[in-house]
Design an enzyme around this catalytic site. Structure first.
Site, PDB file in Angstrom:
ATOM      1  CD  GLU A 167      -2.989  -0.976   2.344  1.00  0.00           C
ATOM      2  OE1 GLU A 167      -2.756  -0.195   3.279  1.00  0.00           O
ATOM      3  OE2 GLU A 167      -4.024  -1.655   2.277  1.00  0.00           O
ATOM      4  CD  GLU A 369      -3.706  -5.877   4.005  1.00  0.00           C
ATOM      5  OE1 GLU A 369      -4.546  -5.069   4.468  1.00  0.00           O
ATOM      6  OE2 GLU A 369      -2.483  -5.718   4.094  1.00  0.00           O
TER       7      GLU A 369
HETATM    8  C1  GBH Z   1      -4.408  -2.222   5.589  1.00  0.00           C
HETATM    9  O1  GBH Z   1      -4.510  -0.855   5.445  1.00  0.00           O
HETATM   10  C2  GBH Z   1      -3.034  -2.558   6.068  1.00  0.00           C
HETATM   11  O2  GBH Z   1      -2.232  -3.070   5.024  1.00  0.00           O
HETATM   12  C3  GBH Z   1      -3.014  -3.485   7.248  1.00  0.00           C
HETATM   13  O3  GBH Z   1      -1.743  -3.464   7.828  1.00  0.00           O
HETATM   14  C4  GBH Z   1      -4.108  -3.106   8.211  1.00  0.00           C
HETATM   15  O4  GBH Z   1      -4.044  -3.814   9.403  1.00  0.00           O
HETATM   16  C5  GBH Z   1      -5.417  -3.357   7.525  1.00  0.00           C
HETATM   17  O5  GBH Z   1      -5.494  -2.648   6.331  1.00  0.00           O
HETATM   18  C6  GBH Z   1      -6.645  -3.008   8.358  1.00  0.00           C
HETATM   19  O6  GBH Z   1      -6.721  -1.653   8.575  1.00  0.00           O
HETATM   20  O7  GBH Z   1     -13.331   5.307   4.106  1.00  0.00           O
HETATM   21  O8  GBH Z   1     -13.861   4.978   6.418  1.00  0.00           O
HETATM   22  O9  GBH Z   1     -14.172   3.219   4.895  1.00  0.00           O
HETATM   23  C7  GBH Z   1      -5.740  -0.431   4.937  1.00  0.00           C
HETATM   24  C8  GBH Z   1      -6.021   0.982   5.262  1.00  0.00           C
HETATM   25  C9  GBH Z   1      -8.390   0.666   4.883  1.00  0.00           C
HETATM   26  C10 GBH Z   1      -7.422   2.836   5.135  1.00  0.00           C
HETATM   27  C11 GBH Z   1      -9.650   1.305   4.348  1.00  0.00           C
HETATM   28  C12 GBH Z   1      -8.665   3.463   4.590  1.00  0.00           C
HETATM   29  C13 GBH Z   1     -11.043   3.253   4.362  1.00  0.00           C
HETATM   30  C14 GBH Z   1     -11.744   3.841   5.550  1.00  0.00           C
HETATM   31  N1  GBH Z   1      -7.235   1.495   4.676  1.00  0.00           N
HETATM   32  N2  GBH Z   1      -9.805   2.625   4.836  1.00  0.00           N
HETATM   33  S1  GBH Z   1     -13.397   4.391   5.194  1.00  0.00           S
END
Ligand code: GBH
Length: 462
Positions: A167, A369
């Site tokens: 990411e 993921e």
């Molecule tokens: C991943 O990041 C990571 O790779 C992992 O390490 C982590 O544990 C996992 O996800 C869980 O978080 O617009 O309110 O729906 C993902 C990070 C996930 C950040 C989706 C933005 C959208 C939030 N992203 N998120 S929302």
């Protein structure tokens, strides 16, 4: 009973990352990463916790891998901690104890019939490199390329799948713009995009170095994330609109989109400077002009045609998406069920997101993921009844199977995560695992969803 249809050879996996699970933050010669430092200093971690112990996976990995094997899980995606291998990121010699730990993990996977998938960089940049300029310094990029080659050389006799970076979009948005992730900077959008470009360059230089260093042919990719839209109906106009909005150069998309990074490193294409520049200029805190911004973008991103060495797969981290159509977006959250983190549950994103990305990038896809945090806890019967996770997975995987039926080459699915772990700035409050961890005792308790996943895997092999 078979309730969701997947190809027989579909790879069912699960995922984790080093800082979120390993603990052992200073054992066997490991150096500090920016996450070790950030947790101590930033004050932004929800429960003031850190990854010092995490899941004590450094000592417990065999138990976790045995649980995976018992569920029939065939592949395991994990990351290597760069400062375990090179404590300062660029030391003259490797730390043999660091390599030895991952030797033990990989040999254990193989003993249990599980295919290891290595991620080289899941955010734990050596602190020493960050102190010396971090990603904006050419030296960090060189050090990454060397680290990537060392890992490939050492493990490619037993490992086929390697991902460079997890990411890049979240690294830059949350680490260098929002300041919620390490190193906690709050740069302008323009400077943040410089970091994204540096990551693209690090990736692009690492790939050929990895292929040269490998002892056997390897398969290389990376994991991308970003906004995805799905259409509110099957009408062509709505599908078109959803596709266009997914790859739009709007302010809300710039730092959380697949296409700026992927267009460069897969298709060798520079961003659309004319579209981006006004949005970025509006975000600037200084009085730099549109001309300055356009020129800066052009100077930085002028090498895209050299950033795209061939890849073998595209990893996608998909959590939710946004419903859109010819009339625009629907509200992001209203009307959807939500996970514990308040992320909307939008299963159709699995179907349409994979299709839109395949149309644009033509690479075989792994879902690297997908998952959710629920309010899991141990019930009086000693079990963890996470019906919400089972419901979520049923819906998302049904939609994924639709995409495969339509011809999208999705090769496998890695559930995030296998065990509960350190959820970055949310600390240990959020639980994404199929297996519950009772942190005070480090006891592993498979949740109901673990048994559900085991049945799904068994069913789809029939
Ligand atoms: C991943 O990041 C990571 O790779 C992992 O390490 C982590 O544990 C996992 O996800 C869980 O978080 O617009 O309110 O729906 C993902 C990070 C996930 C950040 C989706 C933005 C959208 C939030 N992203 N998120 S929302």
């Amino acid at each position: 009973m078979k309730h969701i249809n997947f190809p027989k050879d579909f790879i069912w996996g699960t995922a984790s990352s080093s800082y979120q699970t390993e603990g052992a933050y200073n054992r066997d010669g490991k150096g500090a990463s920016i996450w070790d430092t950030f947790c101590q200093k930033s004050g932004v971690i929800a429960d003031s916790s850190d990854g010092t112990l995490a899941c004590c996976y450094y000592d417990n990995y065999e138990e976790d891998i045995r649980f995976m094997a018992d569920a029939g899980i065939r592949a395991y995606r994990f990351s290597v901690s760069w400062p375990r291998i090179f404590p300062n990121g660029d030391d003259p010699a490797v730390n043999p104890l660091g390599l030895a730990f991952y030797d033990r993990v990989i040999d254990c996977c193989i003993r249990y019939g599980i295919q290891p998938h290595i991620t080289l960089f899941h955010w734990d940049l050596p602190q020493s490199l960050s102190d010396r300029g971090g990603w904006l310094s050419a030296h960090t990029i060189e050090a990454f390329v060397r680290y990537a080659a060392v890992i490939c050389e050492h493990f490619s006799d037993r490992v086929t799948y390697f991902s460079t970076i997890n990411e890049p979009q979240i690294i830059t948005k949350m680490g260098y713009y929002d300041g919620l992730h390490a190193p906690g900077y709050r740069l302008s959008m323009l400077e943040t995009l410089d970091i994204l470009h540096a990551l693209a360059k690090a990736h692009a230089l690492a790939v050929p170095a990895m292929r040269r260093a490998a002892k056997k042919p390897v398969k290389i990719g990376f994991s991308s994330t970003g906004n995805l839209c799905y259409p509110c109906s099957e009408n062509e106009a709505d599908i078109c609109a959803a596709r266009t909005m997914t790859f739009a150069n709007t302010k809300e998309n710039i730092l959380f989109c697949h296409h700026i990074f992927c267009d460069a490193v897969i298709n060798g294409l520079a961003p659309d400077f004319e579209a981006l520049a006004p949005e970025i200029t509006a975000d600037l805190k200084s009085d730099d002009t549109l001309n300055f911004v356009t020129q800066h973008l052009k100077n930085v991103w002028n090498d895209c045609s050299e950033l795209n060495p061939p890849l073998d797969f595209l990893g996608l981290n998909i959590y939710n998406g946004r419903k859109a159509g010819a009339d625009g977006f629907t509200k992001r959250y209203a009307g959807f069920p939500k996970t514990a983190l308040k992320w909307p549950v939008t299963p159709e994103v699995m179907n349409w997101g994979t299709r839109f990305l395949y149309e644009r990038y033509h690479l075989p896809i792994f879902i690297t993921e997908n998952g959710l945090s629920c309010n899991d806890h141990i019930f009086l019967d000693g079990k963890v009844h996470d019906a919400e996770r089972i419901d979520f997975l049923t819906r998302y995987l049904l939609q994924l199977s639709e995409s495969i039926k339509e011809g999208t080459p999705v090769m496998g699915y890695f559930h995030w995560s296998f065990t509960d772990n350190f959820e970055w700035h949310s600390g240990y409050d959020e639980r994404f695992g199929l297996v519950y961890i009772d942190y005070p005792t480090q006891k592993r308790i498979p949740k109901d969803s673990y048994y559900w996943y085991r049945n799904l895997i068994a069913d789809s092999a029939e």
